[in-house]
Structure formats: C-alpha cells, structure tokens
Design a protein around this motif. Structure first.
Motif, PDB file in Angstrom:
ATOM      1  N   HIS A  67       8.876  -8.436   1.689  1.00 64.03           N
ATOM      2  CA  HIS A  67       8.784  -8.021   0.267  1.00 64.03           C
ATOM      3  C   HIS A  67       9.724  -8.791  -0.558  1.00 64.03           C
ATOM      4  O   HIS A  67       9.352  -9.280  -1.601  1.00 64.03           O
ATOM      5  N   GLY A  72       3.649  -2.500   7.852  1.00 63.13           N
ATOM      6  CA  GLY A  72       4.539  -3.420   7.214  1.00 63.13           C
ATOM      7  C   GLY A  72       5.476  -3.773   8.445  1.00 63.13           C
ATOM      8  O   GLY A  72       5.680  -2.988   9.368  1.00 63.13           O
ATOM      9  N   GLY A  73       6.524  -4.968   8.249  1.00 61.00           N
ATOM     10  CA  GLY A  73       7.335  -5.191   9.219  1.00 61.00           C
ATOM     11  C   GLY A  73       8.318  -4.347   9.519  1.00 61.00           C
ATOM     12  O   GLY A  73       8.587  -4.067  11.016  1.00 61.00           O
TER      13      GLY A  73
HETATM   14 ZN   LIG Z   1       7.367  -4.515   3.697  1.00 55.74          ZN
END
Ligand SMILES: [Zn+2]
Ligand SMILES: [Zn+2]
Ligand SMILES: [Zn+2]
Ligand SMILES: [Zn+2]
Lengths: 337, 337, 337, 337
Positions: free
Chosen positions: C39, C168-169
C-alpha cells in the motif's frame, strides 16, 4: 599533550608527552578535566584481555569540555561540559552486544590524557549538579550498575536488594540507585567499616562475609526465613561464595552478576535453583539508551557518586595501585590539567 | 454495632444499629478504628453496579484491631493492628481477575461499621509509621495506583511520568509512588491550587487542563518536543481528552488507565499510536501479591498518604457528598469509635 | 536501466531509462529479479507522506543477485541471491524507531527497477526454498506481521488469534506465522471467498464483517462467551470497527494494530478495556533482528508467501491499480528482467 | 479397589485391595483408565523427599471417567472423560509456588489405583484425539515441559532450541512443543538410536554426549561458531556437563533446567556467562493456567505423546524398574481395569 600510557604489560604506566589527536568526521576532541579508574585499567596493564594492542592511553571514564568538533558534528557541542559513554558499538539488540563492541581505553586511546578523540554520539551533557571529578566517576561503573540492577534484574521499587562486596565503584552505584528507587537494600563486605559507610548511604544493614555464618547472620538480621529473603541480588565476585547467594534468595529471585573476581562458580545444587524458580543473569556494560537513562536518573535524584581519593594525572600509577589493593570505598579519580 | 448502610439506591446512607458479625472458619472479626471513602462508595449508593445487593454496609477501606478469630486462623492475629486488602478472589492469573472477583463493601458488608467480618488471608499488619486514619486511606487507592504504575505501565526508576487529574486518591498515590521510586513526575489538574500541592509532594510541575492549550503548555514546560515527552502516563478520566495524552506521550510510551469518568474515548488517530509504538493498558485493583508489595513500599519509604478531611462514622453521608463533589485533595477518612 | 518512477503526485508511474546506480563504501548493487507491491507504494503515488521527495523510484520489496560491491563489503556477497530488508536506520532501541528511520523506496530509490543501490547490512540470503517472486513478497509485509504478532502482541504458541481483513499482504503473513507457530487462528473479511481461502491456509474459521452481527457470529462460531475469546488480535483497519474488537477480546488480551485504513478509532468504552485488563499496541515495521528472525522462521517452516498476481516491471501502473482496488488475496509481484 | 501402594521406602510397590475413596465437598471420584510413570514415583519409592508420609498410593498422572461428584461440584462433570492436573495449590504468584504446593501422589493418594479422589478444579476434559493411555501420559511431563520452554525460557517461534537427554518424558514434550511451535530443534542423547527417533519427531539433528567432543560436533553440525548457536536450551541433568551448555549457547540465550540428575553444577566460568549476557532459569511443574494452555496446545496441534511401553496396574513394580533403568523412549503407561 600529557597522557598516561601502557607501553608493555605488567609495567608501570608512564606519563608521556604525545601528539594531541584531531577530530575526524563525526568526532570531537574533549579537553579532559577529570578521569576515573576502573578495574579494567588494571587488567589492561596486566595484559588480561585477548588481542591487546599496545601502546595505548588507558582510561574509560572521563569528563571535560568539548574543544574541537569534526565535520558533521553540531556546533552546539563546542564548549559544552560533557561526560563520555565508554560503551561503543553495542549494536542493534538490547539483549547483547555486537561483535564490533569495544570499550573506550583500549584498543582506542582513553581518558587518562589531556585530550580525547571520541565520536560525538557518545557525548552526554554533564549533569549540572556534579563537579568534573564527580561526573568522571559515573560512566563505566554507573552504566554497569544500571543495566545489572534495572534492565537485567528488573528491580521493582520496594523490592529487597542485596549488593555484595560493597566498596567498589559498581556496587556503590547499585546501592545508590536501589535506595533512590525505593528499594530495601542490604550489603555484604569483608570490612565492617565499609558496611557502616554503606548504611550512611541508605543501606538498611549488612554482614561481613568473612564470618563463615554470614548467610545465617544475614537472614537473622533481615527477618527472612529458611526460604530466603532477597528478590534481587547483584554480585561481581562469582567464586565459591556464589552458591550461598542462592540460599539467601527468595522464591522467584533474580541474581545478576557482571564479574567473577573470586573465580569459577561451583557447587550449585540444582534443586535449590529450580524449586525456588531462580533466575540467574550475566551482565556487562550497556546500551546507549541505558546510559542516557542512568544519567537522567542521577540528575533527577541529585545523586552524588561516592569518591574515594583524587590523584593528579601524573600520579596515575599510584592511583592504579590503590585500585588494585582493593581498599577503596568509591571511585578513584584523576584530576587533569 | 453501628454501621453505615445503603438501604435503597439514590438515598442517603443511614447509620443503624445492627448485629455484630461472627467469624466463620478462616475468618476474623476486625474492630475498625478508621475507614476511608472511594468513588465506589458513591457509585454503590447510586446503584451503578450490575447485580446490586441491598441493603449493604458500604466501605472498602479500613484499619483496626483483630478482635476475634474463627476456626483455623492463627492466634497470632488476635489483637494485631491491621489493614484489609479489599480485592477478593482475584484468582490464579496475575494478568486479570477471575469470575469470582469481588470488592469488599458490596456484595459483602464493608468497613463503614464498628466491626468487619473478613477472611484472615486479606489481613496485613498495619505499617508501624501510620496512624489508623492514615492506614485506612491506603488499601483500594494504593493498590489501584500500584498495579497501574508498577505492574501494568512497568514504570522504571528515572522515567518521565504524567499523572492526570491530581487530587483524587489513586492519582495521589501514583504521584507519591513515582516520586519515591525516583521518577520525574508531572501532573494535570483543573485547579492551580492542586497543582501547587502536588509540587509540594514532589511533582516537578503541572498544567491546568482547563486551558485549551494544555498539551502545548506541558510540552513547553517540560522541554519536550513535537514527538512528546512522557514515557508513562496514568489516567482515570478517559473521554475526549484521552486523545491528547497520545500527543504528549513519547515513542514507546505506556499509557495506563483505570477509570473513565469523562466518558468514551474518541478520535484516536491510529497513526499517532502506531508510528510512536504506543502501549495502552487498562487496569483495575490488583492481586494479593501486589497489595503486599505496595504496603511494603509504603513502609520502606515511610510514605504518608495524603488525607483530605476526617469525619465521624455518623457523618458518613456528609463524607460521601464531599467525595461526590470532587473538590477533595487526598483521601476522605472516617474515624470510628 | 529501466525503472518505475513517480514524477509528480497523483500521476501514473512512468517507466523510464535512467542511470544505473554505483555502489559507494559499504553499499552493494543488486540486480533485481522480482519486486512486490505494498500500500505504501500507492500512498507515495498519492503524496500521502510528509516531506515527499520526487522524482523517486518506488518499491520497498525486492529480491535479486548481488552484481557489484562497494568498498569495505565482504566479497562473499558477490553473486549471492538475496532479499533486502527495507527498514533502514531503525536505531538503538528495539521499542521504537529513531528519527533517522526511513523505508526503502522514498526518499531513497527503491526496488521497481533493474538495479538497486543499498547498504550491504540490509542484505539477507534468499531462503533456498523460495523463488525470486516468492522471496520478493516477504520483506515489508513479513516484517510488519512478525513484529506485530511476535514482538508486540507476544503471541504464545497455542493462543487464540484473530486476524482482521484477511487478504492483504500483512494479514496473510500474520495468519501463516500464527498457524505455523501452533496457534488457533480465526479471520474476518468482507468476502466469504477470502475466508475460505484463509481456511485452506490453516485458519480454523472466519466471519464476514459486513454482517452487522459479526461479533456475535464470531463468538458463537468459536464457542467463546460474553467475556470474549481471543488472546491476540491483529488489526490494520482501526476506525469504528475497532471498538468491536474489544468485545471479542478475552481478559488480558493483546490487540495490536499497524494501520488505520478505515479512519479514527472512536467510542471506546473505558470500562470494557480496564475491567478486562486489555493491552492495545501500535506497531510498524521492525528491527534488523526481527527481520532476521522472520526470515529464519519462514525458512525453518518452509512457508510459501501467498502470491496474488504477477506483472512485468513495465506493467507497474496496472499493478498499483490492482493494489489500490483491494480485491487481491496475497502479494502482487513484479517480475523484472 | 486395587491400588499400587508404597508401604516402606526401598521396598517393591505392593498391589493391594483398599477402600474406595469418597468425594467430599468440591471433590470428585475419577474411575481411572490409565496412569503414567514419572521419575518422581521412583524417588518416592526411594524415600527421597523430606517429610515422606507412608503408606501412600503413588502416581501423579492419570486419565479416566468422573464416577462421582461431591457437594458443590457441577453435575456436568459426571461421566466426563478427563485428565488430572497433578500440580496442586500453586498459589497466587505465577513466578513461584506457594508453601502449600503439593504434587498428586504423595502426600495425597495418587493415580496408580482404580479410583482417585481429587478436587474438581484439577479436572480437564481429555483431548478428543487422545486415547486414555496417551492422555495419561500428558500431565506432569507436559506441564513441566510447557513451563520450562514457553513460560520460563519464553521460546519464540523460529528460535534455535537444544533439548538435552532426549528420551525422557519431559524432554520429548519439549521437543514436540518446540517443533509444533515452529522452532529449529536439536537434541543430545547418550544413544544414537534415541537421536534418530528424535529426528523422526522433527528434530533437525543431534549429538551423542558420550563423545567428549560433543559440543564441537554440535557446533559443526548446526553451522554455529565460537560464540555458540542456541537461543534456548532445556536441560534436566545439571552436573559437570552443564558448563558445556554455556559454550553452545549464543549471546542472550536462555538456559532453563528443572532437574539435576547428574549432580551439582560446577566450574561455571563467570565471564562466559556475563559476556554473553546469558539467562539461567530454574523451573518446576507449573500453574493451573499453564496446564490449560498446554492441553489446548496439544489439542490444537493434534500432538500424540510418545509412549514407551504399557503395563497393567498389577505390573507397576516392573514398570517402575523400567523407569529406573533409563532406557525408555517416551512415557511408560499403566492400563487400569
Ligand atoms: Zn495492504
Ligand atoms: Zn571494581
Ligand atoms: Zn477518585
Ligand atoms: Zn524422566
């Protein structure tokens, strides 16, 4: 400039006139006003460290005035009264030092000189309430005491603390720190006189370890019982006496040591350690953050380091001999210039 | 015996003559000499707790003399001067209390009476340097302060501590404990007079939170910078002001709160918390071990609890109203008998 | 060399031919084989950071081969397959980063390029079981996950862990780390499909947070009760949902967050936090030691990072747009060269 | 009922027909289905504990079905399959046990019998994936292993762990717990066959401590260097070998031991401990909370305790002799009824 130099091991230190150092990038030159001795200086003289590099100006503790700054150093330092953190290159992990760790005063030239070259990041403003002599007494011993007592043993205010071998620099800082932090502190010593002096500094009491019944005497004096009394014990002697510390430790106690002046630790009865769930920690000097905390604590509480005797830089050899004979109570200081 | 009883919620406490309790197995009867008030007593009167059981003799704090012992209680307690730990059934995990946890003074009858029945395991010898009135002021507030400051926030000697809303019982103990443990302590209050009194107790300074710029004022006074100043912050107000505590916290700070008198916590900017790696802890009263540590610390450091005003047991309602209006500085005490 | 460059904020990234960097003292040149998105790359493009320095080659994550070494760098690095720790200048205190802290990929040029200049101390050998693409997915997200879960929340094997916003990661690494460390892990997501995928990775179950009763559903699914269930909760959303995490936390729980994508945290009821003795921690990327621990854990347990889609370096803008729309499950990777 | 009874010290256990116990208030009667042996049973037989009370039914580990409940016990327990926590009266402080601490199976009658009387609070549901025999193998050894590894040494997933003397019950649980928690685990043994079996359970390797160069062999096998390799070491032998553990410990390592089968610890070189900042912990069985955590971890990870040989209750003496000769690999179990 004048400097106290070890040329060969097991030889008296010699006072010589050597070139004044120059500040490289990130470095400063401190004009030293005072220095203080540590056992380490004697051990360097005795060649006790692996990879000795001689000749060297010894000395880990010093205070003075910043006389010159190198490239990239804030000019706010110029003229400032400072003390120097002698614990260099600790590294990224608070728990242990890196392979690059070194202590000021061998291999790098140390503080027993008129001028010192040091990286600016190891400078700390001298606490305002301390003279140069008193400030010089703080660094190595204060840092060792702080890490052992606060970071490693994690002393909580109000706990019962035993400091062994009172009289040496580190032990006295442990005593003063623990008292100022609201602990109940007891000491051991081979000298009744030192115990009395410790009580004047806030110790609740103490026992003479030359009495073979010293652990019983200590338990009786404190009101402890067969399961011990002390939650925190700070030691630097190691040796055969170490096992007795286990007897006076209470369940869950933390025993921290940073020296072993009386030799190997022997005859630890495993059950005494595990039934009481003891914690035994080794410790050394500490991190940059610990040094800052320690200095702040001294300032905040207006502590005065205990000073033994002050010598001139020219009398360094005499000062080293006093350190070596172990009769001092407090830090031995060199006045410079 | 005479006792202060809540018959119905939102009604004045009534002083009644009721049966003296009798000690069952493991219990003792304490003849109370003094008691002290807490906000909890007012909250009980206002019916603010789920599962209220009325009528009840209120009061969590008390000191007195053991007048009678039940089966299985050591007779060494008979005649002893004691204080009582009001934190009952904490349970096996230091980190949080068990489902059986209860506080003396509802549902069980409390200390605003001539006699109290309590399990012997909650007795502690009254510190010798404290009067009955001073000793009665210690238990609930002292324990709450100790756990918040020492166990939860893990204050280390020498750290920078902020105590909000100085004047209440817990906040004052936090102040006294932190000062005695060698911290640098600052306070906030809505009253300049209370700030001055706090400084007389060892605070280094304080700011009035009625000034909308109080955080800026505080940073300016301390010498902190945009990234904050305090390593430990102890709060009991919660509410919209809580977010401002984050602004004066330094990186890695611990913020501990045990109350929320000004309502919900709002408008926390996540980035302010995570970039500074803050730690926010909720806390309450504490464990049996924490009570013992706290009493020992008070003894070891000769601390005197701050007392506001003393009333007779018969004036309990008047004392509760003083507690409720929030103007006190220190503990409000009842003298009994 | 080719590089993905942000020229101005809020403009598409442009692929340009720029000068290949040269290694200074202590530095190396890595020929990148793969990079991965975070992000942060989108936020840099949107100009969300104070003190933006443009133009810049973005990208924090990368893997490759050491192509050149500067003065003072061990020649053992030459030709080595490596990944790069993007967390630079953390500083001496594990608890928080220093003022010099910076993240690879702004202000310094980052990994979305054919070559990267970086200090040798940030190199780590690529785990042997990982492809360059998989290895490139590890650094930023893996480090953030490791610090939040292991260092900050202090997850103990066997504990009950909730990971919010799975997909998300970072959240996926938290899931994988917790499962491999023997925890019982649950997830939340706005997509039932993502929950299923998480269960295939070892999650015991999950709930969709779009259901307004998600906390009740979660408690019912886990077999928890009114006092909650989870000992560890890892969140990056913040916002109004954060208060609900407090409801599903059990007494003594640790809630750690490292983001606030849904805005300010509001309506925290103080009593819910303090009666349960909760602990709330903010966290970010971590230390050099944490990076090494994290990589070792991945190797030791043969973990495979979850990869979403792979793009060519030339398609960086497309990859950024996929990151921005939030539909990915796992890391978005760039293949280079 | 049938029971294995120690009548006098240093005599074979005798199988006798004795009165079935009855449940008092808060107690239950468990119909035992299996029991397991510990060194403690042999030590009781040898009269090695102070204040021995004979005759006694020995046995600390057991599983079975709740056959009867006393007053005040929830009837949900009736008919439940259970294991029993043998660590009784730990007390309020997680860090150490109280003076009332006792272990099931002396002084109270233990599990080598058809029925056991025990307080209901020590019951835990038998993990569903375990047979009665496997479940009986868990309590004492599993709890000791859990506290040593997780609570005391604070093993973090991914760390390097050394378990000495693999083959005994506790050491095998340490191995299994550490592997399931994502650590890299190595073992020592006097038997190459046991090392191979340990590797089949997930150990990465091991060395035979009968080889005088075992520390060098271990460092070579692991890829460690002169400054050691292991972050966590779990030992129960003590004795002269303990000093060698210090050589294979890396800086900042934690060494935890809960036994001293080879005698006193000697010849600890203080400098090796303090320069590496080592931490040495004593440990025993643990708390109620630790027992619950440990059982949950076994369930969550589907662990199967390693079983050596199963005997009938009537063969208890034979089982004790097998325990005593030290050749077992895993827990020795008694099948009952
Ligand atoms: Zn993320
Ligand atoms: Zn000394
Ligand atoms: Zn109050
Ligand atoms: Zn064994």
């Amino acid at each position: 400039m004048k400097a106290a130099i070890i040329q060969e091991i097991n030889q008296p230190v010699s006072i010589q006139d050597v070139e004044k150092p120059q500040a490289g990038a990130g470095e400063v030159i401190v004009q030293l006003k005072a220095a203080a001795l540590n056992h380490r200086d004697v051990f360097v003289q005795q060649g006790k460290y692996p990879g000795m590099k001689l000749p060297v100006i010894i000395g880990s503790d010093g205070s003075g005035v910043v006389a010159e700054i190198g490239e990239g150093v804030s000019d706010e330092w110029l003229g400032k009264e400072v003390i120097i953190n002698p614990s260099h290159n600790w590294g990224p992990d608070n728990r242990f030092y890196s392979k690059a760790f070194k202590i000021l005063g061998m291999p790098d030239n140390g503080t027993f000189a008129e001028y010192l070259k040091v990286e600016a990041k190891y400078l700390h403003p001298k606490p305002g309430h301390l003279s140069f002599e008193a400030a010089a007494a703080v660094p190595l011993a204060g840092l060792t005491a702080w890490r052992a007592l606060m970071s490693r043993a994690g002393m909580k205010p109000g706990e019962r603390v035993l400091v062994t071998g009172i009289g040496g620099g580190v032990a006295l800082f442990v005593l003063q720190f623990a008292v100022a932090a609201g602990a109940e502190v007891w000491v051991t010593s081979g000298s009744d006189e030192k115990i009395e002096k410790a009580m004047a500094l806030g110790a609740k009491g103490g026992v003479n370890y030359k009495d073979p019944n010293w652990t019983k005497n200590l338990i009786a004096a404190t009101g402890g019982d067969r399961s011990g009394y002390f939650e925190v014990i700070i030691d630097s002697a190691g040796g055969p006496h170490f096992a007795k510390l286990i007897d006076v430790a209470t369940a869950g106690a933390r025993i921290c040591f940073f020296g072993g002046t009386t030799g190997n630790i022997t005859d630890i009865v495993p059950g005494k350690v595990f039934f009481k769930q003891l914690n035994i920690y080794g410790s050394t000097m500490g991190t940059e953050a610990e040094f800052a905390e320690m200095v702040r604590f001294i300032e905040e509480n207006g502590l005065q380091p205990v000073l033994d005797e002050t010598f001139a830089l020219e009398e360094t050899e005499k000062a080293l001999r006093r350190m070596d004979n172990g009769t001092q109570f407090g830090k031995i200081v060199l006045k410079i210039g």
